[in-house]
Design an enzyme around this catalytic site. Structure first.
Site, PDB file in Angstrom:
ATOM      1  N   SER A  55       0.804  -0.745  -0.090  1.00 30.10           N
ATOM      2  CA  SER A  55       0.045  -0.055   0.269  1.00 30.10           C
ATOM      3  C   SER A  55       1.219   0.899  -0.174  1.00 30.10           C
ATOM      4  CB  SER A  55      -0.845   0.059   1.061  1.00 30.10           C
ATOM      5  OG  SER A  55      -1.711   0.787   0.769  1.00 30.10           O
TER       6      SER A  55
ATOM      7  N   GLU B 282      -1.382  -2.431  -8.145  1.00 35.19           N
ATOM      8  CA  GLU B 282      -2.672  -2.832  -7.645  1.00 35.19           C
ATOM      9  C   GLU B 282      -3.186  -1.536  -6.425  1.00 35.19           C
ATOM     10  OE1 GLU B 282      -3.379  -2.641  -3.794  1.00 35.19           O
ATOM     11  OE2 GLU B 282      -2.136  -2.088  -3.860  1.00 35.19           O
TER      12      GLU B 282
ATOM     13  N   HIS C  15      -5.199  -5.570  -1.301  1.00 33.47           N
ATOM     14  CA  HIS C  15      -5.343  -5.458  -0.410  1.00 33.47           C
ATOM     15  C   HIS C  15      -6.175  -6.353  -0.197  1.00 33.47           C
ATOM     16  CE1 HIS C  15      -3.572  -1.645  -0.816  1.00 33.47           C
ATOM     17  NE2 HIS C  15      -4.240  -1.240   0.477  1.00 33.47           N
TER      18      HIS C  15
END
Length: 348
Positions: free
Chosen positions: A143, A250, A318
């Protein structure tokens, strides 16, 4: 909780510690051969740091410590591990200091990030990249940690790892991916292949399927991670070199039009034309309404004109079942088979 919901409802207060002066655009990145960290073994000491945001409660930190211990490691807490300042885990200088200290500490064998959130790009100018290069260690997170992972590869030449944070459960799948890359040091080995279909509450079979947008195969060193963070590095001294790289991406909580905007930014900057292939992971919690393109449509359309293999659906992002992707590792993307394979060892 994703970055967009993280600061919702918070009262605005002055940040603890201002931003460091931005590095000059002419700052030269590290050059030379990539350096590999040591393979992880039971009994090693893992340093726990918070480069971005913190978890809400101290009990969540203690949970993360228990997770790391359950993997067979000892834990050394960063000096500022428990600090909080709204959406930041303490002042920028303190967060950077903990990372620098862990790499300089000979008793620490690896560094795991407690969580992502927001704030990692703020500390990039404060890191001691020479010390990191001279003391290569496994650094893992995802992230917002994307900025840290790619900056260290670009500046220090040390392979880093896009993988689970400490404050999460390791599923059987996640543990197996972690072990084969970081503990066993396997190569060649597939990365991020979807697990067999299972019947879980809230899961349908299409959740873990590979979509092949463009066939062919390509090799290159891996760069990437969170799409938002990769875009945030563009135009900075910490922007990775996209040429002939395999790009993996992502994101979470981003509506299709925002994914479109960020991919368009990469395209307009010429980065999508430089890479040798693109592996999309999961784009979870996308806010799609009746007046929107789908995520699949956006990804397919934005990559339609590229002449490189493109796939979607690897276990990157995630999600509970999560692979470990070595940033800087040499890999092969097969667009026909819909597979990503690590070709060389990434730990010594």
């Amino acid at each position: 909780m994703n970055r967009r919901t993280l600061i919702k409802g918070l009262v605005s207060v002055p940040l603890l510690g201002g931003l460091a002066a931005a590095p000059t655009a002419g700052a030269a990145p590290s050059t030379g051969e990539l350096r590999l960290p040591r393979r992880l073994e039971r009994g090693m000491t893992v340093g726990l740091v918070t480069p971005a945001s913190n978890v809400w409660e101290n009990e969540d930190i203690r949970f993360a410590i228990d997770v790391v211990k359950s993997l067979g490691f000892r834990v050394k807490e960063g000096e500022h591990l428990y600090r909080r300042n709204q959406y930041l885990a303490g002042p920028d200088a303190a967060r950077a200091q903990d990372i620098n200290a862990m790499f300089a500490d000979d008793s620490v064998d690896a560094v795991f990030c407690l969580r992502g959130g927001y704030g990692t790009p703020r500390i990039l100018p404060m890191l001691d990249y020479d010390t990191i290069r001279e003391n290569p260690k496994v650094l893992m997170g995802y992230s917002d940690i994307t900025a840290l992972l790619n900056a260290i590869v670009q500046r220090s030449g040390v392979v880093t790892f896009h993988g689970p944070i400490a404050a999460q459960n390791f599923t059987d799948y996640t543990l197996a991916e972690f072990q084969k890359v970081l503990v066993e040091g396997q190569s060649p080995v597939p990365l991020g292949a979807p697990p067999p279909f299972e019947t879980r509450p809230g899961q349908v079979e299409r959740d873990n399927r590979i979509t092949r947008f463009r066939g062919g195969s390509a090799r290159g060193r891996l760069i990437g991670g969170n799409l938002t963070l990769m875009c945030s590095l563009l135009g900075t001294p910490f922007e990775p070199d996209f040429r002939d790289k395999l790009l993996f991406l992502e994101d979470v909580g981003e509506a299709p039009y925002r994914v479109d905007r960020m991919l368009t930014q990469l395209w307009l900057a010429g980065k999508l034309d430089e890479v040798s292939g693109i592996a999309f992971g999961k784009f979870t919690e996308a806010d799609v309404d009746g007046n929107s393109f789908s995520i699949e449509h956006v990804l397919r359309e934005r990559c339609a004109g590229l002449e490189v293999p493109v796939v979607r659906g690897l276990m990157i992002g995630h999600v509970e079942d999560q692979t470990v992707i070595p940033v800087g590792g040499m890999a092969e993307l097969d667009g026909d088979a819909g597979s990503l394979k690590l070709l060389e060892p990434v730990v010594s």
